[in-house]
Design a protein around this motif. Sequence first.
Motif, mmCIF file in Angstrom:
data_model
loop_
_atom_site.group_PDB
_atom_site.id
_atom_site.type_symbol
_atom_site.label_atom_id
_atom_site.label_comp_id
_atom_site.label_asym_id
_atom_site.label_seq_id
_atom_site.Cartn_x
_atom_site.Cartn_y
_atom_site.Cartn_z
ATOM 1 N N GLY A 16 0.801 -1.213 0.000
ATOM 2 C CA GLY A 16 0.000 0.000 0.000
ATOM 3 C C GLY A 16 0.836 1.265 0.000
ATOM 4 O O GLY A 16 2.068 1.218 -0.051
ATOM 5 N N SER A 17 0.140 2.403 0.075
ATOM 6 C CA SER A 17 0.782 3.709 0.004
ATOM 7 C C SER A 17 0.272 4.626 1.103
ATOM 8 O O SER A 17 -0.866 4.485 1.574
ATOM 9 N N LEU A 18 1.118 5.556 1.484
ATOM 10 C CA LEU A 18 0.763 6.624 2.413
ATOM 11 C C LEU A 18 1.537 7.868 2.018
ATOM 12 O O LEU A 18 2.640 7.761 1.467
ATOM 13 N N GLU A 46 16.938 6.053 12.006
ATOM 14 C CA GLU A 46 17.457 5.771 10.668
ATOM 15 C C GLU A 46 17.108 6.917 9.730
ATOM 16 O O GLU A 46 15.941 7.300 9.618
ATOM 17 N N TRP A 47 18.115 7.458 9.043
ATOM 18 C CA TRP A 47 17.885 8.492 8.043
ATOM 19 C C TRP A 47 17.186 7.876 6.844
ATOM 20 O O TRP A 47 17.582 6.797 6.365
ATOM 21 N N VAL A 48 16.143 8.518 6.346
ATOM 22 C CA VAL A 48 15.335 7.970 5.251
ATOM 23 C C VAL A 48 15.519 8.763 3.948
ATOM 24 O O VAL A 48 15.761 8.191 2.890
ATOM 25 N N SER A 49 15.388 10.085 4.053
ATOM 26 C CA SER A 49 15.403 10.891 2.833
ATOM 27 C C SER A 49 15.684 12.341 3.181
ATOM 28 O O SER A 49 15.383 12.784 4.296
ATOM 29 N N GLY A 50 16.251 13.075 2.216
ATOM 30 C CA GLY A 50 16.514 14.495 2.415
ATOM 31 C C GLY A 50 16.221 15.290 1.155
ATOM 32 O O GLY A 50 16.157 14.732 0.053
ATOM 33 N N ILE A 51 16.054 16.585 1.327
ATOM 34 C CA ILE A 51 15.749 17.462 0.197
ATOM 35 C C ILE A 51 16.403 18.814 0.450
ATOM 36 O O ILE A 51 16.456 19.287 1.593
ATOM 37 N N SER A 63 17.356 1.632 1.166
ATOM 38 C CA SER A 63 16.220 0.777 1.506
ATOM 39 C C SER A 63 14.882 1.335 1.006
ATOM 40 O O SER A 63 13.895 0.602 0.933
ATOM 41 N N VAL A 64 14.833 2.632 0.659
ATOM 42 C CA VAL A 64 13.564 3.234 0.226
ATOM 43 C C VAL A 64 13.632 3.804 -1.191
ATOM 44 O O VAL A 64 12.600 4.206 -1.743
ATOM 45 N N LYS A 65 14.811 3.842 -1.770
ATOM 46 C CA LYS A 65 14.971 4.443 -3.087
ATOM 47 C C LYS A 65 14.099 3.719 -4.110
ATOM 48 O O LYS A 65 14.058 2.488 -4.135
ATOM 49 N N GLY A 66 13.382 4.490 -4.895
ATOM 50 C CA GLY A 66 12.478 3.928 -5.891
ATOM 51 C C GLY A 66 11.075 3.690 -5.374
ATOM 52 O O GLY A 66 10.153 3.460 -6.161
ATOM 53 N N ARG A 67 10.903 3.760 -4.060
ATOM 54 C CA ARG A 67 9.575 3.555 -3.456
ATOM 55 C C ARG A 67 9.055 4.824 -2.780
ATOM 56 O O ARG A 67 7.840 5.049 -2.770
ATOM 57 N N PHE A 68 9.943 5.618 -2.206
ATOM 58 C CA PHE A 68 9.558 6.832 -1.483
ATOM 59 C C PHE A 68 9.943 8.062 -2.305
ATOM 60 O O PHE A 68 10.944 8.055 -3.025
ATOM 61 N N THR A 69 9.145 9.124 -2.178
ATOM 62 C CA THR A 69 9.435 10.388 -2.838
ATOM 63 C C THR A 69 9.275 11.528 -1.842
ATOM 64 O O THR A 69 8.191 11.705 -1.264
ATOM 65 N N MET A 83 5.029 7.489 0.168
ATOM 66 C CA MET A 83 5.571 6.162 0.370
ATOM 67 C C MET A 83 4.712 5.151 -0.397
ATOM 68 O O MET A 83 3.522 5.001 -0.089
ATOM 69 N N ASN A 84 5.312 4.507 -1.375
ATOM 70 C CA ASN A 84 4.635 3.474 -2.165
ATOM 71 C C ASN A 84 5.246 2.109 -1.883
ATOM 72 O O ASN A 84 6.349 2.002 -1.350
ATOM 73 N N SER A 85 4.541 1.072 -2.283
ATOM 74 C CA SER A 85 5.032 -0.312 -2.156
ATOM 75 C C SER A 85 5.552 -0.572 -0.748
ATOM 76 O O SER A 85 6.650 -1.107 -0.574
#
Length: 121
Positions: A16-18, A46-51, A63-69, A83-85
């Motif tokens: 699923g997605s959120l 755990e660091w997940v993503s930055g912008i 661990s999240v690349k390609g699934r999270f934006t 967050m997808n998949s």
Amino acid sequence: EVQLVESGGGLVQPGGSLTLSCAASGFAFSSYAMVWVRQAPGKELEWVSGINSGGDTTFYAGSVKGRFTISRDNAKNTLYLRMNSLKPEDTAIYYCAKPVQSVYSNEYQYMGQGTQVTVSS
């Protein structure tokens, strides 16, 4: 007063997605890079993503690349994480944070209270 308020967490089935949101106030949000970090039960942060501040450069953990934006709307002082998949191992409390220095910094000047994401069937 600086505030970072996360929302959008919940219970979702695997696959699923959120979309998480983080509303920022009390500092010059548009001037700084921002990150999402997470903490699973019994594990370290755990660091997940930055912008970057302008929103045109993004960074992801493997661990999240390609699934999270990650994205941001500086006009609304809001940070997002799509967050997808989703997988059971994505279960954690998710926090938005302002890093002290670069997006990869593990020190945070400001951090929200977090929003729980649970991935389970």
